[in-house]
Enzyme design. Structure first.
Site, PDB file in Angstrom:
ATOM      1  N   LYS A  68      -1.087 -10.052   2.298  1.00 56.22           N
ATOM      2  CA  LYS A  68      -0.201 -10.823   1.467  1.00 56.22           C
ATOM      3  C   LYS A  68       0.444  -9.943   0.403  1.00 56.22           C
ATOM      4  CE  LYS A  68      -3.239 -14.929   1.485  1.00 56.22           C
ATOM      5  NZ  LYS A  68      -4.063 -15.760   0.564  1.00 56.22           N
ATOM      6  N   ILE A 133      -0.222  -1.020  -0.992  1.00 56.91           N
ATOM      7  CA  ILE A 133      -0.946   0.032  -1.699  1.00 56.91           C
ATOM      8  C   ILE A 133      -1.795   0.877  -0.748  1.00 56.91           C
ATOM      9  CG2 ILE A 133      -2.838  -1.568  -2.288  1.00 56.91           C
ATOM     10  CD1 ILE A 133      -3.016  -0.116  -5.029  1.00 56.91           C
ATOM     11  N   ASP A 135      -5.011   3.369  -0.979  1.00 59.84           N
ATOM     12  CA  ASP A 135      -6.106   3.874  -1.808  1.00 59.84           C
ATOM     13  C   ASP A 135      -6.835   4.961  -1.018  1.00 59.84           C
ATOM     14  OD1 ASP A 135      -8.157   4.261  -3.578  1.00 59.84           O
ATOM     15  OD2 ASP A 135      -8.861   2.200  -3.596  1.00 59.84           O
ATOM     16  N   THR A 136      -7.783   4.575  -0.185  1.00 60.88           N
ATOM     17  CA  THR A 136      -8.438   5.576   0.668  1.00 60.88           C
ATOM     18  C   THR A 136      -7.555   5.935   1.864  1.00 60.88           C
ATOM     19  OG1 THR A 136      -9.525   3.911   2.047  1.00 60.88           O
ATOM     20  CG2 THR A 136     -10.727   4.676   0.100  1.00 60.88           C
ATOM     21  N   GLY A 137      -6.657   5.028   2.227  1.00 60.89           N
ATOM     22  CA  GLY A 137      -5.799   5.242   3.383  1.00 60.89           C
ATOM     23  C   GLY A 137      -6.338   4.639   4.666  1.00 60.89           C
ATOM     24  N   THR A 139      -7.061   1.402   5.696  1.00 63.22           N
ATOM     25  CA  THR A 139      -6.394   0.229   6.267  1.00 63.22           C
ATOM     26  C   THR A 139      -5.097   0.634   6.968  1.00 63.22           C
ATOM     27  OG1 THR A 139      -7.232  -0.948   4.326  1.00 63.22           O
ATOM     28  CG2 THR A 139      -5.687  -2.140   5.724  1.00 63.22           C
ATOM     29  N   LYS A 163      -2.103   5.568  -4.619  1.00 64.99           N
ATOM     30  CA  LYS A 163      -3.011   5.971  -5.691  1.00 64.99           C
ATOM     31  C   LYS A 163      -3.273   7.466  -5.671  1.00 64.99           C
ATOM     32  CE  LYS A 163      -5.584   1.877  -6.932  1.00 64.99           C
ATOM     33  NZ  LYS A 163      -6.905   1.243  -7.009  1.00 64.99           N
ATOM     34  N   LYS A 183      -6.449   3.357 -11.017  1.00 64.18           N
ATOM     35  CA  LYS A 183      -6.828   2.180 -11.807  1.00 64.18           C
ATOM     36  C   LYS A 183      -6.653   0.972 -10.920  1.00 64.18           C
ATOM     37  CE  LYS A 183      -4.940   4.230 -16.026  1.00 64.18           C
ATOM     38  NZ  LYS A 183      -3.867   4.214 -17.020  1.00 64.18           N
ATOM     39  N   ASP A 191      -3.232  -8.858  -5.792  1.00 61.07           N
ATOM     40  CA  ASP A 191      -4.174  -9.856  -6.310  1.00 61.07           C
ATOM     41  C   ASP A 191      -5.500  -9.271  -6.764  1.00 61.07           C
ATOM     42  OD1 ASP A 191      -5.226  -9.218  -3.666  1.00 61.07           O
ATOM     43  OD2 ASP A 191      -6.486 -10.994  -3.917  1.00 61.07           O
TER      44      ASP A 191
HETATM   45  P1  5GP Z   1      -7.414   1.496   1.463  1.00 67.11           P
HETATM   46  O1  5GP Z   1      -7.736   1.018   2.842  1.00 67.11           O
HETATM   47  O2  5GP Z   1      -6.221   2.426   1.422  1.00 67.11           O
HETATM   48  O3  5GP Z   1      -8.601   2.064   0.751  1.00 67.11           O
HETATM   49  O4  5GP Z   1      -7.089   0.227   0.593  1.00 67.11           O
HETATM   50  C1  5GP Z   1      -6.021  -0.551   0.863  1.00 67.11           C
HETATM   51  C2  5GP Z   1      -6.260  -1.992   0.463  1.00 67.11           C
HETATM   52  O5  5GP Z   1      -7.223  -2.124  -0.614  1.00 67.11           O
HETATM   53  C3  5GP Z   1      -4.999  -2.575  -0.056  1.00 67.11           C
HETATM   54  O6  5GP Z   1      -4.239  -3.146   0.988  1.00 67.11           O
HETATM   55  C4  5GP Z   1      -5.478  -3.577  -1.082  1.00 67.11           C
HETATM   56  O7  5GP Z   1      -5.736  -4.806  -0.442  1.00 67.11           O
HETATM   57  C5  5GP Z   1      -6.777  -3.018  -1.607  1.00 67.11           C
HETATM   58  N1  5GP Z   1      -6.606  -2.285  -2.893  1.00 67.11           N
HETATM   59  C6  5GP Z   1      -6.852  -0.982  -3.120  1.00 67.11           C
HETATM   60  N2  5GP Z   1      -6.601  -0.658  -4.405  1.00 67.11           N
HETATM   61  C7  5GP Z   1      -6.169  -1.792  -5.011  1.00 67.11           C
HETATM   62  C8  5GP Z   1      -5.739  -2.095  -6.367  1.00 67.11           C
HETATM   63  O8  5GP Z   1      -5.690  -1.275  -7.286  1.00 67.11           O
HETATM   64  N3  5GP Z   1      -5.374  -3.384  -6.602  1.00 67.11           N
HETATM   65  C9  5GP Z   1      -5.391  -4.341  -5.636  1.00 67.11           C
HETATM   66  N4  5GP Z   1      -5.011  -5.575  -5.994  1.00 67.11           N
HETATM   67  N5  5GP Z   1      -5.794  -4.092  -4.361  1.00 67.11           N
HETATM   68  C10 5GP Z   1      -6.168  -2.823  -4.050  1.00 67.11           C
END
Ligand code: 5GP
Length: 215
Positions: A68, A133, A135-137, A139, A163, A183, A191
């Site tokens: 979403k 977003i 973060d770790t990459g 997803t 990030k 952050k 959300d």
């Molecule tokens: P990754 O798989 O890259 O670690 O994280 C991606 C998913 O984690 C994003 O699609 C989101 O849902 C959630 N996420 C990671 N960091 C944040 C953040 O700072 N704020 C929010 N709202 N969601 C985050």
């Protein structure tokens, strides 16, 4: 790394008081600062659309919204791309999916795609994945892997925020609107336990807000 355009880098200490913005009163104690005001997002998305168009060129393009969190970014980007592609003879299409990541004991988790009944609908197409977003990459990398398996022709990524953290997984970030410090942010579609998506600006949560809405 396939870095197709410059990023707008938000420094570690770039924070503005929530009192200086139109934050709904019901949210004020839950947020500690504004980090990206809505106006800045709009300006950046306009330029990003031009970068995307000049890099991809006049080809048919399927836009894939990862719900979403990216709903606001997606609509803003589609509008700006429509302007940027004014002279383009090929149409743009839109599709929507949700991703649910599953972690297992190994680092190779999987992702469940909800929405498109079959990702093969995108077979042979040029796909621009629009996500909120990285973060770790994890997803995004799983989604890109699935798209590749489904036989998409070409695939690019457009991200609202990336990030500034060491990536555990190397993922293609073609078009990034903002690079932000490590952050937890909410607002502009993002959300915290389904709250704050309607917030206009991208903000940092306060500790009391994090406690208050903990599941
Ligand atoms: P990754 O798989 O890259 O670690 O994280 C991606 C998913 O984690 C994003 O699609 C989101 O849902 C959630 N996420 C990671 N960091 C944040 C953040 O700072 N704020 C929010 N709202 N969601 C985050």
């Amino acid at each position: 790394k396939n870095m197709a355009s410059a990023q707008a880098v938000i420094p570690d200490d770039f924070e503005m008081p929530t009192e200086a913005f139109d934050i709904p009163r019901s949210y004020t104690g839950d947020l500690s600062a504004v980090v990206i005001p809505e106006g800045m997002i709009k300006d950046r998305v306009r330029r990003l659309a031009h970068d995307i168009h000049s890099s991809i060129g006049s080809q048919p393009l399927a836009l894939l919204c990862v719900l979403k969190g990216s709903y606001k970014f997606f609509t803003a980007l589609v509008d700006e791309l429509t302007s940027a592609r004014f002279d383009c003879p090929h149409p743009m299409t839109v599709d929507f999916i949700r991703c649910r990541s599953y972690e297992d004991t190994q680092s190779t988790g999987s992702v469940e795609i909800i929405g498109l009944s079959n990702l093969t609908e995108l077979e042979g197409k040029n796909v621009l994945v629009v996500d909120d977003i990285v973060d770790t990459g994890r997803t995004l990398s799983r989604l890109l892997h699935k798209l590749k398996e489904s036989g998409v022709k070409k695939c690019w990524t457009a991200l609202l925020v990336s990030k500034r953290v060491p990536r555990t997984i190397d993922v293609t970030e073609d078009f990034v609107a903002f690079q932000i410090p490590d952050k937890f942010i909410v607002g502009y579609g993002l959300d915290y336990n389904q709250r704050f998506r309607d917030l206009r600006h991208i903000c940092v949560m306060s500790n009391s807000g994090i406690e208050k809405y903990k599941n």
